[in-house]
Motif scaffolding. Structure first.
Motif, mmCIF file in Angstrom:
data_model
loop_
_atom_site.group_PDB
_atom_site.id
_atom_site.type_symbol
_atom_site.label_atom_id
_atom_site.label_comp_id
_atom_site.label_asym_id
_atom_site.label_seq_id
_atom_site.Cartn_x
_atom_site.Cartn_y
_atom_site.Cartn_z
ATOM 1 N N TYR A 18 0.864 -1.189 0.000
ATOM 2 C CA TYR A 18 0.000 0.000 0.000
ATOM 3 C C TYR A 18 0.896 1.233 0.000
ATOM 4 N N ARG A 89 -8.723 0.193 -3.774
ATOM 5 C CA ARG A 89 -7.831 -0.039 -2.647
ATOM 6 C C ARG A 89 -8.545 -0.781 -1.529
ATOM 7 N N LEU A 93 -7.615 -4.475 -0.152
ATOM 8 C CA LEU A 93 -7.214 -4.542 1.251
ATOM 9 C C LEU A 93 -8.086 -5.506 2.054
ATOM 10 N N VAL A 99 0.398 -5.980 5.710
ATOM 11 C CA VAL A 99 0.555 -4.819 4.836
ATOM 12 C C VAL A 99 1.988 -4.316 4.885
ATOM 13 N N PHE A 101 3.622 -0.865 3.842
ATOM 14 C CA PHE A 101 3.348 0.484 3.357
ATOM 15 C C PHE A 101 4.613 1.021 2.708
ATOM 16 N N SER A 116 -1.650 9.147 2.200
ATOM 17 C CA SER A 116 -1.832 7.752 1.855
ATOM 18 C C SER A 116 -1.879 6.872 3.102
ATOM 19 N N LEU A 120 -4.858 4.565 4.485
ATOM 20 C CA LEU A 120 -4.703 3.163 4.872
ATOM 21 C C LEU A 120 -5.385 2.898 6.209
#
Length: 218
Positions: A18, A89, A93, A99, A101, A116, A120
């Motif tokens: 992400y 997204r 997800l 995750v 990032f 961003s 998330l």
């Protein structure tokens, strides 16, 4: 969330990369595709638009077998970073197990990184996950460029957060394996608590990580 099929002895895990647009999410999984040597590795699926930005997602499937023939599949996804693709997204997800990032180290991208990451956090909640329980690591990519935020400054900014920072140049395949290895270690602990990997499936943490990275059990 991990998907366990007892009849097939198949455990499927989902990892999502992400981050903001053009931070290097796709470059990360391309580097992983080139460097990882698990027992099973599928072809990487990359969808590029005219400006080389991910429109839906990229996918890299991996797999290992335990000594008692349990098959563990990992599916590595990226998400589109552009604001207009938030619904995609969220869909990617959903039900994820970990995750990574991927932030952009350039001085000009600090605001985009923050937006961003806040996105998330919001989407993790919207898809029914708990950010305090979800395995998560943060990578600052593009360390090969010149006008970047220093490591000391980034460590100071993130010092009060629980997530471990990594610094990478995915284009040069530097720091990518280290980032992924840490996520795997955290992921194993999370999954072991739920599925007893060490007892029921005869898979230790070190063997889990080693087989995915190097393709050999310890």
């Amino acid at each position: 969330m991990a998907n366990w099929d007892p009849e097939k002895k198949l455990l499927t895990l989902k990892i999502v990369f992400y981050g903001p647009a053009l931070s290097g999410k796709t470059t990360n999984i391309i580097a992983l595709h080139d460097q990882l040597q698990p027992e099973l590795k599928g072809d990487m699926q990359v969808l590029e638009t005219h400006n080389d930005r991910t429109l839906f997602f990229d996918l890299l499937p991996l797999g290992i077998k335990t000594s008692n023939n349990t098959l563990i599949k990992l599916k590595l996804y990226t998400v589109p970073g552009q604001v207009i693709h938030n619904s995609t997204r969220k869909a990617v997800l959903s039900r994820c197990d970990g995750v990574i990032f991927v932030a952009d180290s350039q001085n000009t991208q600090s605001e985009n990184n923050a937006e961003s990451f806040n996105n998330l956090i919001k989407n993790i909640k919207l898809v029914g996950l708990d950010i305090e329980q979800l395995p998560l690591v943060v990578q600052f990519n593009k360390r090969d460029l010149v006008n970047i935020v220093s490591i000391d400054e980034l460590q100071t900014r993130w010092s009060e957060t629980p997530w471990k920072l990594f610094f990478a140049s995915a284009l040069n395949q530097e720091g990518v394996i280290e980032t992924f290895t840490e996520l795997l270690n955290i992921l194993y602990i999370s999954i072991d608590n739920s599925y007893s990997l060490s007892e029921k499936h005869e898979l230790t943490q070190s063997a889990f990580v080693t087989q995915i990275i190097h393709g050999q059990a310890q």
